[in-house]
Design a protein around this motif. Structure first.
Motif, mmCIF file in Angstrom:
data_model
loop_
_atom_site.group_PDB
_atom_site.id
_atom_site.type_symbol
_atom_site.label_atom_id
_atom_site.label_comp_id
_atom_site.label_asym_id
_atom_site.label_seq_id
_atom_site.Cartn_x
_atom_site.Cartn_y
_atom_site.Cartn_z
ATOM 1 N N HIS A 57 -1.970 -11.891 -7.169
ATOM 2 C CA HIS A 57 -2.233 -10.535 -6.696
ATOM 3 C C HIS A 57 -2.354 -9.568 -7.875
ATOM 4 N N VAL A 58 -1.490 -9.732 -8.863
ATOM 5 C CA VAL A 58 -1.556 -8.888 -10.067
ATOM 6 C C VAL A 58 -2.897 -9.113 -10.772
ATOM 7 N N GLY A 59 -3.342 -10.360 -10.815
ATOM 8 C CA GLY A 59 -4.643 -10.658 -11.424
ATOM 9 C C GLY A 59 -5.781 -9.965 -10.704
ATOM 10 N N ALA A 60 -5.750 -9.960 -9.381
ATOM 11 C CA ALA A 60 -6.794 -9.284 -8.599
ATOM 12 C C ALA A 60 -6.768 -7.780 -8.871
ATOM 13 N N GLY A 61 -5.562 -7.208 -8.913
ATOM 14 C CA GLY A 61 -5.447 -5.778 -9.199
ATOM 15 C C GLY A 61 -5.928 -5.445 -10.595
ATOM 16 N N ALA A 62 -5.578 -6.270 -11.570
ATOM 17 C CA ALA A 62 -5.987 -6.029 -12.952
ATOM 18 C C ALA A 62 -7.506 -6.148 -13.102
ATOM 19 N N LEU A 63 -8.077 -7.149 -12.453
ATOM 20 C CA LEU A 63 -9.529 -7.324 -12.517
ATOM 21 C C LEU A 63 -10.253 -6.111 -11.939
ATOM 22 N N LEU A 64 -9.807 -5.669 -10.770
ATOM 23 C CA LEU A 64 -10.472 -4.518 -10.166
ATOM 24 C C LEU A 64 -10.209 -3.241 -10.966
ATOM 25 N N LEU A 65 -9.059 -3.145 -11.607
ATOM 26 C CA LEU A 65 -8.784 -1.987 -12.464
ATOM 27 C C LEU A 65 -9.790 -1.921 -13.610
ATOM 28 N N VAL A 66 -10.079 -3.046 -14.233
ATOM 29 C CA VAL A 66 -11.061 -3.083 -15.323
ATOM 30 C C VAL A 66 -12.442 -2.702 -14.812
ATOM 31 N N VAL A 67 -12.845 -3.293 -13.703
ATOM 32 C CA VAL A 67 -14.165 -2.997 -13.141
ATOM 33 C C VAL A 67 -14.255 -1.533 -12.714
ATOM 34 N N GLY A 79 -11.499 8.852 -11.155
ATOM 35 C CA GLY A 79 -10.342 8.122 -11.655
ATOM 36 C C GLY A 79 -9.346 7.779 -10.566
ATOM 37 N N GLY A 80 -9.125 8.716 -9.649
ATOM 38 C CA GLY A 80 -8.215 8.445 -8.536
ATOM 39 C C GLY A 80 -8.733 7.321 -7.658
ATOM 40 N N ASP A 81 -10.036 7.300 -7.422
ATOM 41 C CA ASP A 81 -10.643 6.226 -6.637
ATOM 42 C C ASP A 81 -10.449 4.880 -7.338
ATOM 43 N N ALA A 82 -10.619 4.867 -8.657
ATOM 44 C CA ALA A 82 -10.459 3.627 -9.425
ATOM 45 C C ALA A 82 -9.034 3.098 -9.314
ATOM 46 N N LYS A 83 -8.069 3.993 -9.422
ATOM 47 C CA LYS A 83 -6.667 3.570 -9.353
ATOM 48 C C LYS A 83 -6.295 3.095 -7.951
ATOM 49 N N VAL A 84 -6.771 3.780 -6.934
ATOM 50 C CA VAL A 84 -6.483 3.359 -5.560
ATOM 51 C C VAL A 84 -7.146 2.016 -5.266
ATOM 52 N N ALA A 85 -8.383 1.838 -5.696
ATOM 53 C CA ALA A 85 -9.072 0.562 -5.472
ATOM 54 C C ALA A 85 -8.302 -0.590 -6.113
ATOM 55 N N ALA A 86 -7.824 -0.393 -7.329
ATOM 56 C CA ALA A 86 -7.053 -1.434 -8.009
ATOM 57 C C ALA A 86 -5.730 -1.686 -7.303
ATOM 58 N N SER A 87 -5.106 -0.627 -6.794
ATOM 59 C CA SER A 87 -3.841 -0.778 -6.067
ATOM 60 C C SER A 87 -4.046 -1.556 -4.774
ATOM 61 N N VAL A 88 -5.154 -1.306 -4.107
ATOM 62 C CA VAL A 88 -5.473 -2.057 -2.888
ATOM 63 C C VAL A 88 -5.705 -3.526 -3.235
ATOM 64 N N PHE A 92 -4.093 -6.967 -1.655
ATOM 65 C CA PHE A 92 -4.915 -7.968 -0.982
ATOM 66 C C PHE A 92 -5.034 -9.273 -1.760
ATOM 67 N N GLY A 93 -4.890 -9.219 -3.069
ATOM 68 C CA GLY A 93 -5.109 -10.423 -3.857
ATOM 69 C C GLY A 93 -6.565 -10.854 -3.757
ATOM 70 N N PHE A 94 -6.839 -12.028 -4.275
ATOM 71 C CA PHE A 94 -8.221 -12.512 -4.268
ATOM 72 C C PHE A 94 -8.674 -12.925 -2.874
ATOM 73 N N SER A 95 -7.736 -13.259 -1.988
ATOM 74 C CA SER A 95 -8.116 -13.788 -0.679
ATOM 75 C C SER A 95 -8.863 -12.769 0.187
ATOM 76 N N GLN A 96 -8.496 -11.497 0.119
ATOM 77 C CA GLN A 96 -9.188 -10.479 0.911
ATOM 78 C C GLN A 96 -9.949 -9.471 0.067
ATOM 79 N N LEU A 97 -10.031 -9.705 -1.225
ATOM 80 C CA LEU A 97 -10.660 -8.731 -2.123
ATOM 81 C C LEU A 97 -12.132 -8.509 -1.795
#
Length: 174
Positions: A57-67, A79-88, A92-97
């Motif tokens: 799950h941390v990996g999924a969040g980190a990946l989306l944070l970079v993107v 910036g707020g959208d980017a942080k919320v997207a990464a938090s989501v 969700f992890g990779f399974s529902q990303l």
């Protein structure tokens, strides 16, 4: 019972708050993203999530944070959208990303088209005094994409392990 209530209410409440905040102020406080991150870790450990799953799950969040921050650097999202997207993505992890990203994109496209159309019409005089509505109507203002992120997240959340782990019978009787 408290764990089940937290699983049922915490994530949806924070997403609704993020959407409302973005609609009315065109900003999403860092506190929302921090609360999502903290809530994930508290519920993951309280619910006995395996360390490998937490790391995934941390990996999924980190990946989306970079993107997402690459998109922010390009001026494509806030910036707020980017942080919320990464938090989501953390929740969700990779399974529902991919489901989340698909739904958020579809809602974001629809929201963008609606706002572009809305901004073509004059704002009625009686509504022009509403600061949030005038800001939303302004053609120079961006799109409150937190709304699309929240809608996408809320559509996917019922399919997650978080919700599937809730003992509804125990909640109803408790």
């Amino acid at each position: 019972m408290i764990l089940d209530l937290a699983r049922l209410l915490l994530f949806p409440a924070l997403m609704a708050f993020a959407a409302a905040s973005d609609l009315f102020t065109m900003t999403i406080s860092n506190r929302v993203s921090l609360a999502l991150v903290a809530g994930f870790f508290v519920l993951a450990f309280a619910g006995g999530m395996a360390p490998y799953d937490v790391l995934s799950h941390v990996g999924a969040g980190a990946l989306l944070l970079v993107v997402a921050f690459t998109c922010f650097a390009m001026g494509w999202m806030g910036g707020g959208d980017a942080k919320v997207a990464a938090s989501v993505a953390l929740w969700f992890g990779f399974s529902q990303l991919m489901d989340f990203l698909l739904y958020a994109s579809l809602f974001g496209g629809a929201l963008t088209l609606l706002l572009l159309q809305f901004r073509q019409w004059p704002l009625p005089y009686g509504l022009a005094g509403q600061a949030w509505l005038a800001r939303l109507h302004d053609k120079q203002t961006g799109i409150p994409y937190g709304i699309a992120l929240a809608l996408g997240a809320l559509l996917v959340y019922p399919e997650t392990e978080w919700v599937k782990a809730i003992d509804l019978a125990h909640l109803a009787l408790g």
